[in-house]
Design a protein around this motif. Structure first.
Motif, PDB file in Angstrom:
ATOM      1  N   ASN A  10      -6.508   2.173   0.099  1.00 26.57           N
ATOM      2  CA  ASN A  10      -6.233   2.606  -1.279  1.00 26.57           C
ATOM      3  C   ASN A  10      -5.239   3.743  -1.296  1.00 26.57           C
ATOM      4  N   TYR A  11      -4.373   3.751  -2.327  1.00 22.82           N
ATOM      5  CA  TYR A  11      -3.592   4.944  -2.651  1.00 22.82           C
ATOM      6  C   TYR A  11      -4.175   5.442  -3.965  1.00 22.82           C
ATOM      7  N   GLY A  12      -4.968   6.499  -3.927  1.00 23.31           N
ATOM      8  CA  GLY A  12      -5.668   6.931  -5.134  1.00 23.31           C
ATOM      9  C   GLY A  12      -6.583   5.818  -5.608  1.00 23.31           C
ATOM     10  N   GLU A  15      -5.708  -0.126  -5.034  1.00 22.74           N
ATOM     11  CA  GLU A  15      -5.920  -0.738  -3.725  1.00 22.74           C
ATOM     12  C   GLU A  15      -4.654  -1.482  -3.297  1.00 22.74           C
ATOM     13  N   ALA A  16      -4.098  -1.090  -2.132  1.00 19.13           N
ATOM     14  CA  ALA A  16      -2.845  -1.702  -1.649  1.00 19.13           C
ATOM     15  C   ALA A  16      -3.120  -2.844  -0.672  1.00 19.13           C
ATOM     16  N   LEU A  17      -4.210  -2.761   0.081  1.00 19.72           N
ATOM     17  CA  LEU A  17      -4.612  -3.867   0.972  1.00 19.72           C
ATOM     18  C   LEU A  17      -6.020  -4.299   0.566  1.00 19.72           C
ATOM     19  N   GLY A  34       6.970 -10.675   4.063  1.00 24.20           N
ATOM     20  CA  GLY A  34       6.460 -10.515   2.696  1.00 24.20           C
ATOM     21  C   GLY A  34       7.470  -9.780   1.855  1.00 24.20           C
ATOM     22  N   ALA A  35       7.360  -9.936   0.558  1.00 22.51           N
ATOM     23  CA  ALA A  35       8.294  -9.295  -0.372  1.00 22.51           C
ATOM     24  C   ALA A  35       8.055  -7.782  -0.399  1.00 22.51           C
ATOM     25  N   ASN A  36       8.953  -7.077  -1.057  1.00 22.70           N
ATOM     26  CA  ASN A  36       8.761  -5.632  -1.242  1.00 22.70           C
ATOM     27  C   ASN A  36       7.412  -5.374  -1.906  1.00 22.70           C
ATOM     28  N   GLY A  37       6.703  -4.392  -1.376  1.00 19.73           N
ATOM     29  CA  GLY A  37       5.437  -4.001  -1.987  1.00 19.73           C
ATOM     30  C   GLY A  37       4.253  -4.871  -1.584  1.00 19.73           C
ATOM     31  N   ALA A  38       4.455  -5.812  -0.664  1.00 19.78           N
ATOM     32  CA  ALA A  38       3.359  -6.713  -0.269  1.00 19.78           C
ATOM     33  C   ALA A  38       2.283  -6.007   0.549  1.00 19.78           C
ATOM     34  N   GLY A  39       2.669  -4.881   1.182  1.00 24.59           N
ATOM     35  CA  GLY A  39       1.692  -4.137   1.966  1.00 24.59           C
ATOM     36  C   GLY A  39       1.982  -4.103   3.460  1.00 24.59           C
ATOM     37  N   LYS A  40       3.189  -4.477   3.831  1.00 23.35           N
ATOM     38  CA  LYS A  40       3.530  -4.555   5.255  1.00 23.35           C
ATOM     39  C   LYS A  40       3.552  -3.162   5.899  1.00 23.35           C
ATOM     40  N   SER A  41       4.265  -2.231   5.267  1.00 29.82           N
ATOM     41  CA  SER A  41       4.330  -0.872   5.831  1.00 29.82           C
ATOM     42  C   SER A  41       2.944  -0.224   5.817  1.00 29.82           C
ATOM     43  N   THR A  42       2.196  -0.487   4.771  1.00 30.61           N
ATOM     44  CA  THR A  42       0.838   0.077   4.692  1.00 30.61           C
ATOM     45  C   THR A  42       0.000  -0.413   5.874  1.00 30.61           C
ATOM     46  N   THR A  43       0.176  -1.676   6.237  1.00 29.91           N
ATOM     47  CA  THR A  43      -0.571  -2.227   7.375  1.00 29.91           C
ATOM     48  C   THR A  43      -0.191  -1.488   8.666  1.00 29.91           C
ATOM     49  N   PRO A  82       9.470   4.036  12.400  1.00 26.81           N
ATOM     50  CA  PRO A  82       9.213   3.868  10.964  1.00 26.81           C
ATOM     51  C   PRO A  82      10.404   3.321  10.187  1.00 26.81           C
ATOM     52  N   GLU A  83      10.093   2.795   8.998  1.00 28.79           N
ATOM     53  CA  GLU A  83      11.144   2.320   8.096  1.00 28.79           C
ATOM     54  C   GLU A  83      12.035   3.508   7.727  1.00 28.79           C
ATOM     55  N   GLY A  84      13.341   3.261   7.607  1.00 30.93           N
ATOM     56  CA  GLY A  84      14.244   4.342   7.207  1.00 30.93           C
ATOM     57  C   GLY A  84      14.562   5.288   8.346  1.00 30.93           C
ATOM     58  N   ASP A 159       9.118  -1.121  11.895  1.00 28.51           N
ATOM     59  CA  ASP A 159       9.174  -1.343  10.445  1.00 28.51           C
ATOM     60  C   ASP A 159      10.636  -1.491  10.018  1.00 28.51           C
ATOM     61  N   GLU A 160      11.027  -2.707   9.720  1.00 25.61           N
ATOM     62  CA  GLU A 160      12.380  -3.023   9.213  1.00 25.61           C
ATOM     63  C   GLU A 160      13.499  -2.498  10.117  1.00 25.61           C
ATOM     64  N   PRO A 161      13.494  -2.852  11.398  1.00 29.85           N
ATOM     65  CA  PRO A 161      14.538  -2.316  12.275  1.00 29.85           C
ATOM     66  C   PRO A 161      15.948  -2.750  11.895  1.00 29.85           C
ATOM     67  N   GLU A 191       9.718  -7.283   8.934  1.00 28.33           N
ATOM     68  CA  GLU A 191      11.133  -7.570   8.678  1.00 28.33           C
ATOM     69  C   GLU A 191      11.369  -8.269   7.346  1.00 28.33           C
ATOM     70  N   GLN A 192      12.464  -7.873   6.698  1.00 30.63           N
ATOM     71  CA  GLN A 192      12.951  -8.625   5.531  1.00 30.63           C
ATOM     72  C   GLN A 192      13.771  -9.816   6.015  1.00 30.63           C
ATOM     73  N   ASN A 193      14.390  -9.643   7.196  1.00 30.38           N
ATOM     74  CA  ASN A 193      15.222 -10.689   7.775  1.00 30.38           C
ATOM     75  C   ASN A 193      14.298 -11.714   8.444  1.00 30.38           C
TER      76      ASN A 193
HETATM   77  P1  ATP Z   1       8.535  -2.561   1.401  1.00 31.26           P
HETATM   78  O1  ATP Z   1       9.196  -3.614   2.170  1.00 31.26           O
HETATM   79  O2  ATP Z   1       9.142  -2.370   0.037  1.00 31.26           O
HETATM   80  O3  ATP Z   1       8.322  -1.278   2.141  1.00 31.26           O
HETATM   81  P2  ATP Z   1       5.800  -3.248   1.920  1.00 31.26           P
HETATM   82  O4  ATP Z   1       5.373  -4.662   2.016  1.00 31.26           O
HETATM   83  O5  ATP Z   1       5.983  -2.506   3.172  1.00 31.26           O
HETATM   84  O6  ATP Z   1       7.103  -3.157   1.037  1.00 31.26           O
HETATM   85  P3  ATP Z   1       4.048  -1.128   1.143  1.00 31.26           P
HETATM   86  O7  ATP Z   1       5.084  -0.086   1.302  1.00 31.26           O
HETATM   87  O8  ATP Z   1       2.990  -1.229   2.169  1.00 31.26           O
HETATM   88  O9  ATP Z   1       4.736  -2.549   0.995  1.00 31.26           O
HETATM   89  O10 ATP Z   1       3.385  -0.956  -0.285  1.00 31.26           O
HETATM   90  C1  ATP Z   1       2.248  -1.704  -0.729  1.00 31.26           C
HETATM   91  C2  ATP Z   1       1.823  -1.198  -2.100  1.00 31.26           C
HETATM   92  O11 ATP Z   1       1.316   0.133  -1.991  1.00 31.26           O
HETATM   93  C3  ATP Z   1       2.940  -1.128  -3.112  1.00 31.26           C
HETATM   94  O12 ATP Z   1       2.431  -1.510  -4.360  1.00 31.26           O
HETATM   95  C4  ATP Z   1       3.350   0.324  -3.117  1.00 31.26           C
HETATM   96  O13 ATP Z   1       3.867   0.714  -4.358  1.00 31.26           O
HETATM   97  C5  ATP Z   1       2.047   1.021  -2.810  1.00 31.26           C
HETATM   98  N1  ATP Z   1       2.268   2.280  -2.067  1.00 31.26           N
HETATM   99  C6  ATP Z   1       2.857   2.389  -0.859  1.00 31.26           C
HETATM  100  N2  ATP Z   1       2.877   3.677  -0.442  1.00 31.26           N
HETATM  101  C7  ATP Z   1       2.278   4.399  -1.432  1.00 31.26           C
HETATM  102  C8  ATP Z   1       1.989   5.791  -1.611  1.00 31.26           C
HETATM  103  N3  ATP Z   1       2.289   6.699  -0.680  1.00 31.26           N
HETATM  104  N4  ATP Z   1       1.387   6.153  -2.755  1.00 31.26           N
HETATM  105  C9  ATP Z   1       1.049   5.241  -3.690  1.00 31.26           C
HETATM  106  N5  ATP Z   1       1.280   3.923  -3.578  1.00 31.26           N
HETATM  107  C10 ATP Z   1       1.897   3.501  -2.476  1.00 31.26           C
END
Ligand code: ATP
Length: 235
Positions: A10-12, A15-17, A34-43, A82-84, A159-161, A191-193
């Motif tokens: 959870n972020y606050g 729930e992200a995953l 997965g698309a942007n925001g799917a939860g890959k970086s969170t994983t 990390p990404e970036g 993460d997104e090399p 990866e996005q690619n």
């Molecule tokens: P991207 O490719 O855009 O990085 P992603 O698949 O890696 O996408 P995450 O970055 O894991 O996705 O984000 C998953 C969800 O959690 C998204 O809805 C995002 O807005 C949210 N999220 C990610 N980091 C935070 C944070 N620090 N605070 C609040 N919400 C967050």
């Protein structure tokens, strides 16, 4: 080797995953698509302890990681690029590399790793005294990966090399990931690619809005019409 069971993050209040399951065997390259925001970086961040699991578990060789602090997880053998990129721009290449080795006390091992990484990335060797902030995007990506390898990881999380890199550099980064893997480092690649990632990987997971919706051999995902349509530009 790595086992994620019913992981919720959870972020606050959000729930992200939503309870993901994922496993990685020793020696594999596993990609997460997965698309942007799917939860890959969170994983990835949950694996290395940068975000906390609200429910579920993450096991590394049977040992819980989700209760450990980030620096302990690095010392157990898991490092992330990390990404970036996030290199320290006012430090030199060599200083950035040394920061990656913060969990290692054995000076001979540090120096052996450093030699290996400069062999992998000769451009970094040429620029070891240059400030990281003055490197090109591709070189900063190499440095981020090199710095993670300085921790001597058994699992490397990437993460997104290829993000923002010219096509020729993308190929070179992917070739290097293959070489790193052939030296016995297990790789989890976000990866996005998607096409390049699936060509490199043994297996892939597909994430959509906080869930894993598909898991298969990479070759099967490449030939899956739904995946071709959604992630491979129509095949
Ligand atoms: P991207 O490719 O855009 O990085 P992603 O698949 O890696 O996408 P995450 O970055 O894991 O996705 O984000 C998953 C969800 O959690 C998204 O809805 C995002 O807005 C949210 N999220 C990610 N980091 C935070 C944070 N620090 N605070 C609040 N919400 C967050």
């Amino acid at each position: 080797m790595l086992e994620i069971r019913n992981l919720h993050v959870n972020y606050g209040n959000v729930e992200a995953l939503h309870g993901i399951n994922l496993s990685v065997q020793k020696g594999e390259i596993v990609t997460i698509l997965g698309a942007n925001g799917a939860g890959k970086s969170t994983t990835l961040n949950a694996i290395c302890g940068l975000v906390k699991a609200t429910k579920g578990e993450i096991l590394f060789n049977g040992e819980p990681l989700h209760t450990q602090r980030a620096h302990t997880i690095v010392s157990k053998g898991i490092a992330q690029s990390p990404e970036g990129r996030r290199v320290f721009s006012t430090l030199t290449v060599a200083e950035n590399m040394m920061l990656g080795a913060f969990t290692i006390k054995d000076k001979a091992l540090i120096s052996k790793n450093e030699d290996w990484i400069y062999d992998l990335f000769p451009r970094l060797a040429e620029r070891r005294d240059q400030l990281a902030g003055t490197l090109s995007g591709g070189e900063q990506q190499m440095l981020a990966i090199g710095r993670a390898l300085m921790a001597n990881p058994r699992i490397l999380l990437l993460d997104e090399p290829s993000l923002g890199l010219a096509p020729i550099l993308v190929k070179s980064i992917f070739d290097t990931v293959r070489t790193i893997n052939s030296h016995g480092v297990t790789v989890v690649l976000v990866e996005q690619n998607a096409r390049a990632a699936l060509k490199l990987a043994n297996r892939g997971y597909v994430m959509e809005v906080g869930n894993i919706v598909l898991e298969d051999k990479a070759a099967s995902l490449l030939n899956n019409p739904d995946i071709q349509k959604a992630y491979l530009g129509g095949g």
